[in-house]
Design an enzyme around this catalytic site. Structure first.
Site, PDB file in Angstrom:
ATOM      1  CB  SER A 194      -0.811  -0.271   1.149  1.00 29.12           C
ATOM      2  OG  SER A 194      -1.335  -1.149   1.183  1.00 29.12           O
ATOM      3  CE1 TYR A 227      -1.126  -4.696   4.221  1.00 29.84           C
ATOM      4  CE2 TYR A 227      -1.217  -4.639   2.563  1.00 29.84           C
ATOM      5  CZ  TYR A 227      -1.511  -4.207   3.909  1.00 29.84           C
ATOM      6  OH  TYR A 227      -1.705  -2.450   3.450  1.00 29.84           O
ATOM      7  CE  LYS A 252       1.794  -4.782   5.491  1.00 29.13           C
ATOM      8  NZ  LYS A 252       2.111  -3.405   5.727  1.00 29.13           N
ATOM      9  CB  THR A 261      -2.665  -3.701   8.911  1.00 29.59           C
ATOM     10  OG1 THR A 261      -1.073  -3.930   7.858  1.00 29.59           O
ATOM     11  CG2 THR A 261      -2.425  -1.904   8.580  1.00 29.59           C
ATOM     12  N   GLY A 270       1.282  -4.121  11.553  1.00 29.13           N
ATOM     13  CA  GLY A 270       1.046  -3.536  10.990  1.00 29.13           C
ATOM     14  C   GLY A 270       0.451  -1.738  11.080  1.00 29.13           C
ATOM     15  CG  ASP A 304       3.969   2.758  11.569  1.00 29.52           C
ATOM     16  OD1 ASP A 304       3.891   1.649  10.941  1.00 29.52           O
ATOM     17  OD2 ASP A 304       4.927   2.839  10.682  1.00 29.52           O
ATOM     18  CD  GLU A 305      -1.097   4.558  13.488  1.00 25.58           C
ATOM     19  OE1 GLU A 305       0.718   3.739  13.032  1.00 25.58           O
ATOM     20  OE2 GLU A 305      -1.863   4.197  12.648  1.00 25.58           O
TER      21      GLU A 305
HETATM   22  O1  MN9 Z   1       2.179  -0.688   5.903  1.00 28.75           O
HETATM   23  C1  MN9 Z   1       1.076   0.563   7.264  1.00 28.75           C
HETATM   24  N1  MN9 Z   1      -0.275   0.495   6.848  1.00 28.75           N
HETATM   25  C2  MN9 Z   1      -0.799   1.341   5.880  1.00 28.75           C
HETATM   26  C3  MN9 Z   1       1.815  -0.951   6.813  1.00 28.75           C
HETATM   27  O2  MN9 Z   1      -0.641   2.727   5.075  1.00 28.75           O
HETATM   28  C4  MN9 Z   1      -1.851   0.413   5.292  1.00 28.75           C
HETATM   29  C5  MN9 Z   1       1.692   1.571   8.732  1.00 28.75           C
HETATM   30  O3  MN9 Z   1       2.796   1.677   7.969  1.00 28.75           O
HETATM   31  C6  MN9 Z   1       0.841   3.374   8.300  1.00 28.75           C
HETATM   32  O4  MN9 Z   1       1.031   4.243   7.522  1.00 28.75           O
HETATM   33  C7  MN9 Z   1       1.037   4.117   9.566  1.00 28.75           C
HETATM   34  C8  MN9 Z   1      -0.108   5.486   9.631  1.00 28.75           C
HETATM   35  O5  MN9 Z   1      -1.204   5.440  10.135  1.00 28.75           O
HETATM   36  O6  MN9 Z   1       1.532   3.202  10.693  1.00 28.75           O
END
Ligand code: MN9
Length: 287
Positions: free
Chosen positions: A43, A132, A161, A163, A185, A187-188
């Protein structure tokens, strides 16, 4: 496979073609930051806005630039099984360590069809495959039950993965399927995911905060939770600003301001607003 994997951005030139010089710089910058691998063409890489040939070009360029210095996972997910298989075979030929795929994200397929899509990719490529799981983006939400069934059905299905903010599910997957390699997935919530059993994390903000998250990962592994929390909180303050103005647009702007020309995101993403640019310059010193 474990540790911090950067979900690699794709830099574009002003005409939106792929900027290979910047891609090389971005790969080098990330490897120097200590990350353990790249998740290529997901993505974050805007793969869903690219042609099949462009996706291959990026897969090849990243392997050429990175070589064997870090682990490489190729995201091959698509709306069509044949496209995903074609990319997986290509990634295999290039020497990628694993492939991954988001669920087919149009037509709201039946569960049976989604499972078959994964079995077809695994069988055709004979590569370790990471599911994913991104319900927010694909419309398909994996359940622990389905995951267990799929890992049972095919040995090549290696990991997930994840997310999703459902970290109870992450825990249940680790308990139900001990061999599953699970990457957090979002980061926060990286530290939260690790504490619930994730083996590592794949994320977009690692493109420019790789060093911070590698330190966080190491602090967590060595039991220094206070340090890990401090690093996660620092990252969260930065991510909070990015969420207001567009995550990928902000990431590209941050890296551009750091000296790697990233260009804009492809349409229909809108360009970063002037307020967004200003907000980004104000958080640069926090990185
Ligand atoms: O790959 C990312 N997921 C998406 C992982 O963008 C859907 C995350 O790194 C987010 O961009 C990040 C910010 O919400 O956590």
């Amino acid at each position: 496979m474990n540790g911090i994997f950067t979900a690699l951005l794709t830099p574009f030139n002003t005409d939106y073609s792929i900027n290979l010089d910047s891609l090389k710089n971005l790969v080098e910058f990330n490897i120097r930051s200590g990350i353990n691998g790249f998740y290529v063409g997901g993505s974050t890489g805007e793969a869903m806005l690219m042609t099949q040939d462009e996706r291959k070009l990026v897969l090849k360029a990243v392997k050429d630039f990175a070589g064997d210095r870090v682990k490489l996972i190729a995201h091959t997910g698509s709306t069509a099984t044949d496209f995903a298989v074609d990319l997986a075979l290509y990634a295999k030929k290039l020497g990628y360590d694993a492939v991954s795929a988001v669920a087919p994200y149009y037509y709201s397929h039946t569960l049976q069809a989604v499972k078959q899509y994964y079995y077809d990719i695994a069988a055709a490529s004979d590569m370790p495959l990471f599911i994913y799981n991104f319900p927010g983006g694909s419309g398909f939400g994996l359940t622990t039950e389905t995951a267990a069934e799929m890992f049972e059905a095919d040995d090549r299905i290696t990991g997930i993965k994840h997310t999703s903010t459902d970290l109870f599910m992450l825990r249940q997957i680790k308990e139900r399927i001990p061999r599953a390699v699970v990457f957090n997935g979002f980061d926060e919530i990286c530290l939260a995911g690790l504490s619930m059993g994730a083996d590592g994390a794949i994320g977009s903000t690692y493109n420019f905060m790789g060093a911070k998250f590698v330190s966080l990962y190491e602090a967590f592994r060595s039991g220094n939770i206070e340090k890990a929390q401090k690093l996660q909180n620092e990252a969260c303050s930065i991510i909070a600003v990015m969420c207001r103005y567009g995550v990928f647009q902000c990431e590209k702007e941050i890296l551009t301001q750091m000296g790697i020309e990233m260009g804009q995101c492809r349409r229909p993403f809108l360009p970063l607003s002037p307020e967004g640019k200003k907000a980004v310059s104000e958080i640069l010193h926090l990185i």
